[in-house]
Design a protein around this motif. Structure first.
Motif, short mmCIF file in Angstrom:
data_model
loop_
_atom_site.label_atom_id
_atom_site.label_comp_id
_atom_site.label_asym_id
_atom_site.label_seq_id
_atom_site.Cartn_x
_atom_site.Cartn_y
_atom_site.Cartn_z
N ARG A 72 0.83 -1.20 0.00
CA ARG A 72 0.00 0.00 0.00
C ARG A 72 0.86 1.26 0.00
O ARG A 72 0.59 2.23 -0.72
CB ARG A 72 -0.91 0.02 1.23
N LEU A 73 1.91 1.25 0.82
CA LEU A 73 2.82 2.40 0.87
C LEU A 73 3.54 2.59 -0.45
O LEU A 73 3.73 3.72 -0.91
CB LEU A 73 3.84 2.21 2.00
N MET A 74 3.93 1.48 -1.07
CA MET A 74 4.63 1.56 -2.35
C MET A 74 3.75 2.19 -3.42
O MET A 74 4.19 3.08 -4.17
CB MET A 74 5.09 0.17 -2.77
N TRP A 75 2.49 1.75 -3.52
CA TRP A 75 1.60 2.31 -4.54
C TRP A 75 1.20 3.74 -4.21
O TRP A 75 0.95 4.55 -5.11
CB TRP A 75 0.38 1.40 -4.73
N GLU A 76 1.15 4.09 -2.93
CA GLU A 76 0.90 5.48 -2.56
C GLU A 76 2.04 6.35 -3.07
O GLU A 76 1.83 7.44 -3.63
CB GLU A 76 0.76 5.61 -1.05
N ARG A 77 3.27 5.87 -2.89
CA ARG A 77 4.42 6.62 -3.39
C ARG A 77 4.42 6.67 -4.92
O ARG A 77 4.75 7.71 -5.53
CB ARG A 77 5.72 5.97 -2.90
N LEU A 125 -5.84 -3.89 -8.93
CA LEU A 125 -4.88 -4.61 -8.09
C LEU A 125 -5.43 -4.96 -6.71
O LEU A 125 -4.71 -5.56 -5.91
CB LEU A 125 -3.61 -3.76 -7.91
N ALA A 126 -6.67 -4.58 -6.42
CA ALA A 126 -7.24 -4.79 -5.08
C ALA A 126 -6.39 -4.12 -4.00
O ALA A 126 -6.26 -4.64 -2.89
CB ALA A 126 -7.40 -6.28 -4.79
N VAL A 127 -5.80 -2.97 -4.35
CA VAL A 127 -5.01 -2.19 -3.40
C VAL A 127 -5.81 -0.96 -3.00
O VAL A 127 -6.21 -0.17 -3.86
CB VAL A 127 -3.66 -1.76 -4.02
N THR A 128 -6.03 -0.79 -1.71
CA THR A 128 -6.73 0.39 -1.20
C THR A 128 -5.75 1.21 -0.36
O THR A 128 -5.20 0.70 0.62
CB THR A 128 -7.93 -0.02 -0.33
N LEU A 129 -5.52 2.46 -0.76
CA LEU A 129 -4.63 3.32 0.01
C LEU A 129 -5.29 3.63 1.36
O LEU A 129 -6.51 3.75 1.46
CB LEU A 129 -4.34 4.61 -0.74
N THR A 130 -4.48 3.75 2.39
CA THR A 130 -5.01 3.95 3.73
C THR A 130 -5.59 5.35 3.89
O THR A 130 -5.22 6.29 3.16
CB THR A 130 -3.94 3.70 4.80
N TYR A 131 -6.49 5.49 4.85
CA TYR A 131 -7.20 6.74 5.08
C TYR A 131 -6.22 7.90 5.27
O TYR A 131 -5.21 7.76 5.93
CB TYR A 131 -8.08 6.61 6.32
N GLY A 132 -6.55 9.04 4.67
CA GLY A 132 -5.73 10.24 4.82
C GLY A 132 -4.63 10.37 3.80
O GLY A 132 -3.70 11.18 3.98
N PHE A 133 -4.70 9.61 2.70
CA PHE A 133 -3.60 9.64 1.73
C PHE A 133 -3.40 11.03 1.12
O PHE A 133 -2.27 11.45 0.86
CB PHE A 133 -3.80 8.59 0.63
N GLU A 134 -4.50 11.77 0.89
CA GLU A 134 -4.34 13.11 0.31
C GLU A 134 -3.57 14.04 1.25
O GLU A 134 -2.69 14.79 0.82
CB GLU A 134 -5.70 13.72 -0.02
N GLU A 135 -3.91 13.98 2.53
CA GLU A 135 -3.20 14.82 3.50
C GLU A 135 -1.72 14.49 3.49
O GLU A 135 -0.87 15.40 3.54
CB GLU A 135 -3.79 14.60 4.89
N ARG A 136 -1.39 13.21 3.43
CA ARG A 136 0.02 12.81 3.42
C ARG A 136 0.73 13.27 2.15
O ARG A 136 1.83 13.82 2.20
CB ARG A 136 0.13 11.28 3.56
N LEU A 137 0.11 13.04 0.99
CA LEU A 137 0.77 13.35 -0.27
C LEU A 137 0.97 14.84 -0.46
O LEU A 137 2.04 15.30 -0.85
CB LEU A 137 -0.02 12.75 -1.43
N PHE A 138 -0.07 15.63 -0.18
CA PHE A 138 0.07 17.07 -0.34
C PHE A 138 0.98 17.66 0.73
O PHE A 138 1.77 18.57 0.45
CB PHE A 138 -1.31 17.74 -0.31
N GLY A 139 0.89 17.14 1.96
CA GLY A 139 1.77 17.61 3.02
C GLY A 139 3.23 17.34 2.70
O GLY A 139 4.10 18.20 2.91
N LEU A 140 3.51 16.16 2.16
CA LEU A 140 4.87 15.80 1.78
C LEU A 140 5.38 16.71 0.66
O LEU A 140 6.51 17.22 0.72
CB LEU A 140 4.91 14.34 1.34
N ALA A 141 4.55 16.92 -0.35
CA ALA A 141 4.96 17.76 -1.48
C ALA A 141 5.28 19.18 -1.04
O ALA A 141 6.29 19.77 -1.45
CB ALA A 141 3.85 17.77 -2.54
N GLU A 142 4.43 19.74 -0.20
CA GLU A 142 4.62 21.13 0.23
C GLU A 142 5.81 21.27 1.18
O GLU A 142 6.53 22.28 1.14
CB GLU A 142 3.36 21.66 0.90
#
Length: 332
Positions: free
Chosen positions: A195-200, A246-263
């Motif tokens: 899940r972490l890999m596909w989020e990245r 792929l039956a992969v579900t990103l964990t709750y809050g993925f947008e907060e993590r991705l945008f927070g990381l980018a900024e």
């Protein structure tokens, strides 16, 4: 489906936690075709100076640090990985369970499709998610942590984004190597790591694509700040395809993590898409959404990027795309 089978295998194993192996002298496999080997150099620089850095096909040491079994970091570029696996010498094949495969970021990309071809995308294989640390010239300094806090959870604990992560037999050794140098590294079972890999992978694909098609140089942070709606819409298409394909579900809050990381951590990194990395940045299902297809065709036909890549036909242009580096309210 695959996710159900993996969970059934996990239940059948009776495992409750991962046995953590200690770090020690390891083998780091680097490309013999590329003059620059930033990931291999970074991993070796975090060791104790006793790692053996070699190229594919070289003889493996019979022991390292008094151990017959030791991590073998496969730090070749993703475009060389298939040939590496296909041409393993006979004396390397019994050591496959000691391999550590690398994913994540603009250097490693998403390699799951390659690993699946050989049956190596599974719980027992060690894998390292590499997006969570810098890869400087090691004559200048060692890798630095790229993870960041993005808030507090309901239990009062810090929430983090962009962490390095490891799974498999050598997860503990990997964690020890990175955390001894101040780089956060999560460990867990394969299904969580995946899940972490596909989020990245979603982070790398969406932010780079939306930024690369601008007329002005655009950073990852710029996309998060000025093109938030476009990025958010594309992320939701990507997550839907990850579930469907792929039956992969990103964990709750993925947008907060991705945008927070980018900024927080990517104010200097320019967005880019290249032909060389395209198969690993936009492998299925990251290339399946209608919005992604629109942007990829725009990048090729209007901007002149990735001219040699065959894309699904698309007669429309990105409907949400704004010109220049402006927010929706017109503020710079």
């Amino acid at each position: 489906g695959q996710a159900v089978r993996e969970y059934q295998d996990f239940l059948a194993s009776g495992k409750q936690e991962i046995k953590k192996e200690a770090d020690g002298p390891s083998v780091v496999v680097k490309s013999n075709n590329s003059p620059s080997t930033p990931i291999a150099d970074a991993i070796a620089s975090l060791g104790d100076g006793e790692d053996v850095v070699l190229t594919p096909g070289s003889p493996l040491p019979p022991t390292l640090g008094n151990r017959e079994s030791y991590p073998i970091y496969v730090a070749v570029p993703p475009m060389e990985l298939d040939d590496f696996i296909k041409n393993l010498p006979d004396d390397w094949k019994p050591r496959i369970e000691d391999f550590v495969f690398l994913s994540g970021g603009n250097i490693c990309g998403a390699i799951e499709p390659v690993l699946k071809t050989y049956g190596y995308a599974r719980d027992s294989m060690s894998q390292l998610l590499c997006g969570g640390f810098t890869t400087p010239d090691t004559s200048i300094g060692k890798p630095k942590d790229l993870s960041c806090k993005v808030g507090i959870d309901a239990q009062g604990e810090d929430k983090w984004a962009g962490e390095t992560a490891a799974c498999g037999k050598w997860a503990g050794a990997i964690q020890e190597r990175f955390e001894s140098h101040g780089i956060r590294c999560k460990t867990g079972f394969y299904r969580e790591w995946r899940r972490l890999m596909w989020e990245r992978a979603a982070f790398d694909a969406v932010f780079n694509l939306i930024g690369a098609v601008r007329k002005e140089p655009t950073t990852i942070k710029d996309v998060a700040v000025y093109y938030e709606q476009e990025a958010s819409d594309m992320f939701w298409q990507v997550t839907g395809n990850l579930r469907g394909w792929l039956a992969v579900t990103l964990t709750y809050g993925f947008e907060e993590r991705l945008f927070g990381l980018a900024e927080s951590m990517y104010a200097e990194q320019q967005c880019e898409i290249t032909e060389e990395m395209y198969p690993y940045m936009f492998c299925a299902p990251l290339n399946k959404g209608s919005m992604t297809i629109e942007y990829l065709n725009y990048a090729k036909n209007d901007i002149g990027l990735i001219p040699g890549i065959t894309l699904p036909k698309c007669d429309t242009t990105p409907s949400l795309m704004r010109q220049g580096n402006l927010r929706a309210d017109g503020a710079i």
